[in-house]
Design an enzyme around this catalytic site. Structure first.
Site, PDB file in Angstrom:
ATOM      1  N   TYR A  32      -2.306  -1.554  10.346  1.00 19.96           N
ATOM      2  CA  TYR A  32      -2.300  -1.547   8.879  1.00 19.96           C
ATOM      3  C   TYR A  32      -0.988  -1.019   8.317  1.00 19.96           C
ATOM      4  O   TYR A  32      -0.333  -1.681   7.510  1.00 19.96           O
ATOM      5  CB  TYR A  32      -3.477  -0.734   8.348  1.00 19.96           C
ATOM      6  CG  TYR A  32      -3.629  -0.829   6.838  1.00 19.96           C
ATOM      7  CD1 TYR A  32      -4.210  -1.948   6.264  1.00 19.96           C
ATOM      8  CD2 TYR A  32      -3.176   0.188   6.007  1.00 19.96           C
ATOM      9  CE1 TYR A  32      -4.341  -2.059   4.887  1.00 19.96           C
ATOM     10  CE2 TYR A  32      -3.307   0.099   4.628  1.00 19.96           C
ATOM     11  CZ  TYR A  32      -3.883  -1.033   4.076  1.00 19.96           C
ATOM     12  OH  TYR A  32      -3.994  -1.137   2.706  1.00 19.96           O
ATOM     13  N   SER A  39       0.860  -1.184   0.000  1.00 19.91           N
ATOM     14  CA  SER A  39       0.000   0.000   0.000  1.00 19.91           C
ATOM     15  C   SER A  39       0.897   1.235   0.000  1.00 19.91           C
ATOM     16  O   SER A  39       2.070   1.163   0.372  1.00 19.91           O
ATOM     17  CB  SER A  39      -0.892   0.011   1.247  1.00 19.91           C
ATOM     18  OG  SER A  39      -1.551   1.259   1.404  1.00 19.91           O
TER      19      SER A  39
END
Length: 326
Positions: free
Chosen positions: A184, A172
């Protein structure tokens, strides 16, 4: 004479840049052969990027094995694809589940080996201020996004070595820029690091390791309702002292900013990500990194090369101030 030499040097540099660019574009356009004989395993196929990728690869003629978390996800995908796509129930946090998926895949591919594995399965929640998290809030995400990617890769690696194939790991832009608390960002930084180490360790075997770095897209990961629900849960588990340090209005302000950011930057065109995944699997010369989305290319990736103070100042300007801040 001096001006002539200067112009000659500029023409030479310009010619080199043009020829290099044309050569790169040509090389980047070359594709592998015998796609219909190649097997690809994709994780996280119930919805989102994984689901769309499986449908695209199936249309291209790949023999796709789709790892789905639920029976419903598997059944829906089978109905939307051809007879060569197979599904298997897969929980990437379970060693037993991963091992069963590998044994199934081994029987399917036989002596062909596995051309590609796409580690797409992931979760984003809980996200929020780091102090609001408990250890289990971190580990619940790390088990999927980090440990799951590592265990899937190591378990399936013997099959990939047989085919001299591809490993495609979905990271990401938040694996470049840590913009919020929770597991995350940590997990995506880990995916970047693991992929770099793996690529350097196994390139001798003809295996390519590619990293996909999507920006913000409209998927289950960025859905506002679960994000806000988790923020309320995190807030409710805080002690009265910690709540008082942030102030009664902090949670509402934080949620409002999340809504503004998600509505402003989330792209609904998921094909920008699956195009990158597909290229990583079909290109004769795949790229090491793929940035997907305009926010990734012109926002997050350039930001990742800037001094840390630039990002720190930007977040200070955007995020709300706690009541008892200095």
């Amino acid at each position: 004479m001096h001006n002539f030499l200067d112009n000659l040097w500029l023409y030479g540099v310009g010619t080199f840049v043009v020829l290099w660019t044309l050569g790169w574009l040509y090389r980047d356009s070359l594709e592998i052969e015998d796609i219909k004989e190649k097997y690809v395993f994709v994780t996280g196929c119930d919805s989102g990027f994984g689901n769309l990728l499986c449908k695209r690869l199936d249309r291209r003629g790949f023999r796709v094995i789709a790892g789905c978390l639920t029976e419903k996800g598997a059944d829906d995908l089978k109905r939307a694809t051809g007879p060569y796509l197979k599904t298997v129930l897969l929980d990437v946090t379970s060693t037993g589940s991963i091992q069963k998926a590998m044994e199934y895949t081994k029987q399917e591919v036989e002596d062909n080996g596995l051309w590609g594995i796409v580690n797409n399965a992931g979760r984003s929640l809980p996200m929020g201020p780091s102090e609001w998290m408990r250890l289990e809030d971190y580990t619940s995400t790390l088990k999927v996004n980090m440990t799951g990617v590592i265990e899937m890769t190591l378990t399936f690696l013997p099959l990939i070595k047989e085919a001299r194939g591809r490993i495609v790991n979905v990271a990401s832009v938040l694996g470049r820029v840590a913009a919020n608390g929770g597991g995350y960002c940590i997990s995506k930084f880990a995916v970047e690091s693991f992929s770099d180490c793996l690529r350097r360790d196994i390139h001798y075997f003809g295996i390519k390791v590619c990293i996909i770095e999507p920006g913000f897209f409209k998927t289950a990961v960025t859905s506002l309702d679960p994000i806000e629900s988790e923020l309320h849960r995190l807030w409710n588990q805080l002690t009265p002292e910690v709540k008082a340090s942030y102030g009664d209005k902090y949670l509402d302000k934080y949620i409002q900013i999340q809504r503004l950011i998600m509505n402003a930057v989330c792209d609904s065109d998921l094909s920008k990500v699956t195009n990158c995944m597909e290229h990583a699997l079909t290109s004769a010369y795949p790229r090491t990194r793929y940035s997907a989305g305009w926010d990734a290319k012109f926002g997050w990736i350039p930001l990742s090369y800037m001094p840390s103070c630039v990002i720190d100042i930007g977040l200070k300007l955007v995020m709300p101030r706690p009541a008892k801040s200095v």
